[in-house]
Motif scaffolding. Structure first.
Motif, PDB file in Angstrom:
ATOM      1  N   LEU A 152       0.834  -1.202   0.000  1.00  0.00           N
ATOM      2  CA  LEU A 152       0.000   0.000   0.000  1.00  0.00           C
ATOM      3  C   LEU A 152       0.872   1.257   0.000  1.00  0.00           C
ATOM      4  O   LEU A 152       0.591   2.231  -0.711  1.00  0.00           O
ATOM      5  CB  LEU A 152      -0.915  -0.010   1.224  1.00  0.00           C
ATOM      6  N   THR A 153       1.958   1.221   0.771  1.00  0.00           N
ATOM      7  CA  THR A 153       2.868   2.363   0.810  1.00  0.00           C
ATOM      8  C   THR A 153       3.551   2.556  -0.540  1.00  0.00           C
ATOM      9  O   THR A 153       3.657   3.676  -1.050  1.00  0.00           O
ATOM     10  CB  THR A 153       3.927   2.148   1.908  1.00  0.00           C
ATOM     11  N   ILE A 154       4.013   1.457  -1.122  1.00  0.00           N
ATOM     12  CA  ILE A 154       4.654   1.540  -2.436  1.00  0.00           C
ATOM     13  C   ILE A 154       3.666   2.065  -3.470  1.00  0.00           C
ATOM     14  O   ILE A 154       3.999   2.892  -4.322  1.00  0.00           O
ATOM     15  CB  ILE A 154       5.204   0.162  -2.857  1.00  0.00           C
ATOM     16  N   GLY A 155       2.423   1.600  -3.392  1.00  0.00           N
ATOM     17  CA  GLY A 155       1.403   2.061  -4.330  1.00  0.00           C
ATOM     18  C   GLY A 155       1.167   3.555  -4.240  1.00  0.00           C
ATOM     19  O   GLY A 155       1.040   4.248  -5.264  1.00  0.00           O
ATOM     20  N   ARG A 156       1.149   4.066  -3.000  1.00  0.00           N
ATOM     21  CA  ARG A 156       0.955   5.514  -2.831  1.00  0.00           C
ATOM     22  C   ARG A 156       2.162   6.291  -3.371  1.00  0.00           C
ATOM     23  O   ARG A 156       2.019   7.386  -3.911  1.00  0.00           O
ATOM     24  CB  ARG A 156       0.742   5.846  -1.358  1.00  0.00           C
ATOM     25  N   ARG A 157       3.353   5.725  -3.223  1.00  0.00           N
ATOM     26  CA  ARG A 157       4.547   6.389  -3.758  1.00  0.00           C
ATOM     27  C   ARG A 157       4.503   6.407  -5.285  1.00  0.00           C
ATOM     28  O   ARG A 157       4.869   7.404  -5.916  1.00  0.00           O
ATOM     29  CB  ARG A 157       5.816   5.674  -3.280  1.00  0.00           C
ATOM     30  N   VAL A 158       4.045   5.322  -5.892  1.00  0.00           N
ATOM     31  CA  VAL A 158       3.913   5.281  -7.351  1.00  0.00           C
ATOM     32  C   VAL A 158       2.947   6.373  -7.806  1.00  0.00           C
ATOM     33  O   VAL A 158       3.226   7.134  -8.737  1.00  0.00           O
ATOM     34  CB  VAL A 158       3.417   3.889  -7.816  1.00  0.00           C
ATOM     35  N   ARG A 159       1.806   6.460  -7.132  1.00  0.00           N
ATOM     36  CA  ARG A 159       0.807   7.473  -7.500  1.00  0.00           C
ATOM     37  C   ARG A 159       1.369   8.879  -7.322  1.00  0.00           C
ATOM     38  O   ARG A 159       1.198   9.747  -8.183  1.00  0.00           O
ATOM     39  CB  ARG A 159      -0.455   7.300  -6.647  1.00  0.00           C
ATOM     40  N   SER A 160       2.075   9.100  -6.192  1.00  0.00           N
ATOM     41  CA  SER A 160       2.613  10.429  -5.910  1.00  0.00           C
ATOM     42  C   SER A 160       3.638  10.849  -6.968  1.00  0.00           C
ATOM     43  O   SER A 160       3.601  11.971  -7.477  1.00  0.00           O
ATOM     44  CB  SER A 160       3.254  10.429  -4.517  1.00  0.00           C
ATOM     45  N   LEU A 161       4.553   9.922  -7.297  1.00  0.00           N
ATOM     46  CA  LEU A 161       5.578  10.241  -8.294  1.00  0.00           C
ATOM     47  C   LEU A 161       4.970  10.407  -9.679  1.00  0.00           C
ATOM     48  O   LEU A 161       5.413  11.247 -10.469  1.00  0.00           O
ATOM     49  CB  LEU A 161       6.639   9.133  -8.305  1.00  0.00           C
ATOM     50  N   ARG A 162       3.949   9.605  -9.982  1.00  0.00           N
ATOM     51  CA  ARG A 162       3.277   9.725 -11.291  1.00  0.00           C
ATOM     52  C   ARG A 162       2.617  11.095 -11.416  1.00  0.00           C
ATOM     53  O   ARG A 162       2.742  11.775 -12.455  1.00  0.00           O
ATOM     54  CB  ARG A 162       2.229   8.613 -11.448  1.00  0.00           C
ATOM     55  N   GLN A 163       1.918  11.495 -10.368  1.00  0.00           N
ATOM     56  CA  GLN A 163       1.237  12.785 -10.412  1.00  0.00           C
ATOM     57  C   GLN A 163       2.235  13.944 -10.447  1.00  0.00           C
ATOM     58  O   GLN A 163       1.977  14.977 -11.058  1.00  0.00           O
ATOM     59  CB  GLN A 163       0.314  12.903  -9.198  1.00  0.00           C
ATOM     60  N   ARG A 164       3.401  13.747  -9.799  1.00  0.00           N
ATOM     61  CA  ARG A 164       4.428  14.780  -9.822  1.00  0.00           C
ATOM     62  C   ARG A 164       4.928  15.008 -11.240  1.00  0.00           C
ATOM     63  O   ARG A 164       5.283  16.137 -11.616  1.00  0.00           O
ATOM     64  CB  ARG A 164       5.586  14.391  -8.905  1.00  0.00           C
ATOM     65  N   LEU A 165       4.938  13.948 -12.053  1.00  0.00           N
ATOM     66  CA  LEU A 165       5.356  14.056 -13.449  1.00  0.00           C
ATOM     67  C   LEU A 165       4.222  14.545 -14.347  1.00  0.00           C
ATOM     68  O   LEU A 165       4.424  14.749 -15.551  1.00  0.00           O
ATOM     69  CB  LEU A 165       5.851  12.698 -13.959  1.00  0.00           C
ATOM     70  N   GLY A 166       3.037  14.698 -13.776  1.00  0.00           N
ATOM     71  CA  GLY A 166       1.900  15.165 -14.565  1.00  0.00           C
ATOM     72  C   GLY A 166       1.328  14.104 -15.490  1.00  0.00           C
ATOM     73  O   GLY A 166       0.696  14.431 -16.495  1.00  0.00           O
ATOM     74  N   LEU A 167       1.545  12.826 -15.161  1.00  0.00           N
ATOM     75  CA  LEU A 167       1.061  11.734 -16.002  1.00  0.00           C
ATOM     76  C   LEU A 167      -0.285  11.228 -15.509  1.00  0.00           C
ATOM     77  O   LEU A 167      -0.498  11.060 -14.298  1.00  0.00           O
ATOM     78  CB  LEU A 167       2.058  10.566 -15.993  1.00  0.00           C
ATOM     79  N   THR A 168      -1.204  10.992 -16.443  1.00  0.00           N
ATOM     80  CA  THR A 168      -2.452  10.340 -16.083  1.00  0.00           C
ATOM     81  C   THR A 168      -2.176   8.856 -15.895  1.00  0.00           C
ATOM     82  O   THR A 168      -1.118   8.344 -16.280  1.00  0.00           O
ATOM     83  CB  THR A 168      -3.518  10.514 -17.172  1.00  0.00           C
ATOM     84  N   LEU A 169      -3.143   8.164 -15.311  1.00  0.00           N
ATOM     85  CA  LEU A 169      -3.001   6.722 -15.123  1.00  0.00           C
ATOM     86  C   LEU A 169      -2.791   6.037 -16.467  1.00  0.00           C
ATOM     87  O   LEU A 169      -1.936   5.143 -16.608  1.00  0.00           O
ATOM     88  CB  LEU A 169      -4.250   6.162 -14.430  1.00  0.00           C
ATOM     89  N   GLU A 170      -3.544   6.458 -17.474  1.00  0.00           N
ATOM     90  CA  GLU A 170      -3.449   5.843 -18.804  1.00  0.00           C
ATOM     91  C   GLU A 170      -2.091   6.123 -19.447  1.00  0.00           C
ATOM     92  O   GLU A 170      -1.488   5.248 -20.079  1.00  0.00           O
ATOM     93  CB  GLU A 170      -4.577   6.365 -19.702  1.00  0.00           C
ATOM     94  N   GLU A 171      -1.590   7.349 -19.289  1.00  0.00           N
ATOM     95  CA  GLU A 171      -0.296   7.705 -19.891  1.00  0.00           C
ATOM     96  C   GLU A 171       0.846   6.912 -19.253  1.00  0.00           C
ATOM     97  O   GLU A 171       1.750   6.435 -19.931  1.00  0.00           O
ATOM     98  CB  GLU A 171      -0.058   9.208 -19.725  1.00  0.00           C
ATOM     99  N   PHE A 172       0.783   6.774 -17.940  1.00  0.00           N
ATOM    100  CA  PHE A 172       1.838   6.021 -17.262  1.00  0.00           C
ATOM    101  C   PHE A 172       1.763   4.546 -17.630  1.00  0.00           C
ATOM    102  O   PHE A 172       2.796   3.883 -17.838  1.00  0.00           O
ATOM    103  CB  PHE A 172       1.729   6.192 -15.748  1.00  0.00           C
ATOM    104  N   ALA A 173       0.544   3.999 -17.686  1.00  0.00           N
ATOM    105  CA  ALA A 173       0.380   2.587 -18.051  1.00  0.00           C
ATOM    106  C   ALA A 173       0.950   2.327 -19.439  1.00  0.00           C
ATOM    107  O   ALA A 173       1.607   1.299 -19.676  1.00  0.00           O
ATOM    108  CB  ALA A 173      -1.092   2.200 -17.980  1.00  0.00           C
ATOM    109  N   GLU A 174       0.713   3.255 -20.358  1.00  0.00           N
ATOM    110  CA  GLU A 174       1.255   3.104 -21.719  1.00  0.00           C
ATOM    111  C   GLU A 174       2.785   3.160 -21.695  1.00  0.00           C
ATOM    112  O   GLU A 174       3.458   2.414 -22.420  1.00  0.00           O
ATOM    113  CB  GLU A 174       0.700   4.213 -22.612  1.00  0.00           C
ATOM    114  N   ARG A 175       3.328   3.992 -20.823  1.00  0.00           N
ATOM    115  CA  ARG A 175       4.782   4.142 -20.745  1.00  0.00           C
ATOM    116  C   ARG A 175       5.453   2.832 -20.318  1.00  0.00           C
ATOM    117  O   ARG A 175       6.558   2.527 -20.775  1.00  0.00           O
ATOM    118  CB  ARG A 175       5.138   5.256 -19.753  1.00  0.00           C
ATOM    119  N   ILE A 176       4.804   2.041 -19.445  1.00  0.00           N
ATOM    120  CA  ILE A 176       5.432   0.795 -18.974  1.00  0.00           C
ATOM    121  C   ILE A 176       4.830  -0.432 -19.653  1.00  0.00           C
ATOM    122  O   ILE A 176       5.156  -1.565 -19.295  1.00  0.00           O
ATOM    123  CB  ILE A 176       5.310   0.658 -17.443  1.00  0.00           C
TER     124      ILE A 176
END
Length: 483
Positions: free
Chosen positions: A11-35
């Motif tokens: 859960l902590t790792i998941g929140r860090r992923v979300r926080s870093l993703r949002q810091r980069l200005g990426l939507t969930l869909e954009e980040f998913a496409e990136r990986i």
């Protein structure tokens, strides 16, 4: 080894992923496409419902323009995120679920003050419950929490491995099995002289006299008796700078650290990895081979395998030590197997299903060869290898198991032994046959053998169970007369 670190929590790792993703200005869909994953897969990770393997952590970190350490750094989470994590965790506890309260999602509309109040009130309930609990319950809670730490780290403690490596190097024995003289040389390296005595206090396994740099161990009953483990456990406490435990949880933590460091000295990491990696390559992993290669007991080899199997071989495992009565003495798992547990999550003292290999092995006449078995359990199919051993309290089985998908690496995978377990359903193996119930239910009255510890409080004192009067009298008898 430290207390549980939230950095290892999904859960902590998941929140860090979300926080870093949002810091980069990426939507969930954009980040998913990136990986190269579906948004739903990323969402599951961000919500803490799936753990990431090391290779995935590295992939996510690169995509987030960070490193794995940053991804695991819970200190970088905001206060709001910490509160949301705390709320989510509290609602998964058995205590919360017994209250039959509705699930509270951490929506943005929920203010920080409200989150503070909910989390604070529930933590106060936990504190009051703990305060009212009897000492045995506190011990079981402490043991359950310690097992969670071990699971979170795949029972692998890198800092203890490093200390073991340094100690072996200091006595010029970096590889291979540790001879008995190696334990003596390590004692000398640490400034302690060894003394085998016939009158060691009955409540102790060994005694360190830190004032006079002496280590007292019991006199071996046989001249060829192996005292390495006793000596190394005492020296490990010295190396780790253990002091009188502050509480029972601290006492248990010290025992885990001491046993781990002892095993790592007896069976050095690099030598074990080389043996295990070669065996995996040949699909011939075997606890017996590990035991024989390092001249240790089967239980020690089994414990050591759990230290290294996940961290170095990517194989999740579970470990069980079960008394012939069917009760669990020790247990560890990171492979999602479901041990029988009480309301506090404690498994020690619980009865194992009669269909598991840990109990089936007692019925096997051949105790020279290992016993292998597949068991279809409610959480999946598992393969286990088990052996029977004996100590002062009777017969025990020691078992190591893994999910079906990983059995291809082990010797004994071709076993024909297969059983089905439906436990904890009472219909599996706990209820007697209906005809026998009808015949004997009203005409039998057994006199139960009550465990001596059932109503007893845990031993008190600085070192639980140690008779300090006897200990200090012993030290006074054996102390050198002059410095």
């Amino acid at each position: 080894m430290t207390e549980f670190d939230d950095a290892f929590d999904p859960l902590t790792i998941g929140r860090r992923v979300r926080s870093l993703r949002q810091r980069l200005g990426l939507t969930l869909e954009e980040f998913a496409e990136r990986i190269g994953k579906a948004p739903s897969q990323v969402s599951v990770v961000e919500n803490g419902r799936r753990e990431l393997r090391l290779s995935e952590l590295q992939q996510y970190a690169r995509a987030l323009e960070a490193n794995v350490a940053e991804l695991l750094d819970a200190a970088e989470l905001s206060e709001r995120e910490h509160l949301e994590i705390a709320l989510a965790k509290l609602q998964t506890t058995a205590r919360y679920q017994r209250l039959s309260l509705p699930h509270i999602p951490a929506r943005k509309s929920l203010s920080d003050d409200t989150l503070h109040a909910i989390v604070g009130l529930f933590r106060e309930i936990e504190r009051m419950d703990t305060e009212r609990a009897a000492t045995p319950e506190q011990a079981r809670r402490a043991n359950t929490e310690l097992r969670a730490i071990m699971r979170a780290r795949s029972n692998y403690f890198e800092e203890l491995e490093a200390q073991a490596t340094d100690l072996r190097a200091a006595i010029s024995m970096p590889r291979g099995p540790l001879p008995q003289r190696g334990a003596a040389e390590l004692a000398s390296h640490l400034g302690f002289s060894l003394h085998s005595v016939p009158d060691l206090p009955r409540s102790t396994r060994s005694v360190l006299d830190r004032a006079h740099h002496r280590l007292y161990v019991p006199r071996a009953q046989r001249e060829d008796g192996d005292q390495r483990t006793v000596v190394l456990q005492a020296l490990a406490a010295q190396v780790l700078e253990h002091q009188a435990p502050a509480n029972y949880a601290d006492f248990l933590r010290q025992r885990v650290e001491t046993n781990y460091l002892t095993g790592a000295i007896l069976m050095p990491e690099q030598s074990c990895i080389e043996l295990l990696a070669a065996a995996k390559q040949e699909r011939q992993l075997s606890i017996e081979d590990l035991r024989d290669a390092f001249g240790v007991t089967y239980e020690t080899a089994a414990h050591r395998f759990t230290n290294l199997a996940t961290a170095h071989l990517d194989i999740p495992v579970h470990f069980l030590k079960v008394h012939e009565s069917g009760t669990i003495s020790k247990a560890y798992e990171n492979d999602a197997v479901q041990f029988p547990a009480d309301a506090l999550g404690a498994v020690e003292g619980q009865l194992v299903c009669r269909q598991w290999s840990a109990r089936r092995v007692f019925e096997v006449e051949d105790h020279f060869n290992p016993y292998h078995q597949y068991t279809d359990k409610p959480s999946g199919t598992y393969w286990c290898t088990s052996r029977v051993q004996q100590d002062a309290l009777g017969l025990y089985s020691v078992s190591v198991g893994t999910p079906f998908e990983h059995v291809r690496w082990f010797r004994g995978r071709d076993t024909a032994h297969r059983y089905t377990s439906k436990c904890p359903s009472g219909a599996c193996c706990q209820l007697p046959h209906p005809e026998l119930t009808e015949r004997w239910a009203t005409s039998s009255f057994p006199s139960a053998r009550m465990p001596s510890t059932m109503l007893a409080a845990l031993p008190t004192g600085e070192f639980p169970g140690v008779d300090l009067r006897e200990l200090y009298a012993f030290l006074e008898r054996h102390a050198p007369t002059s410095e």
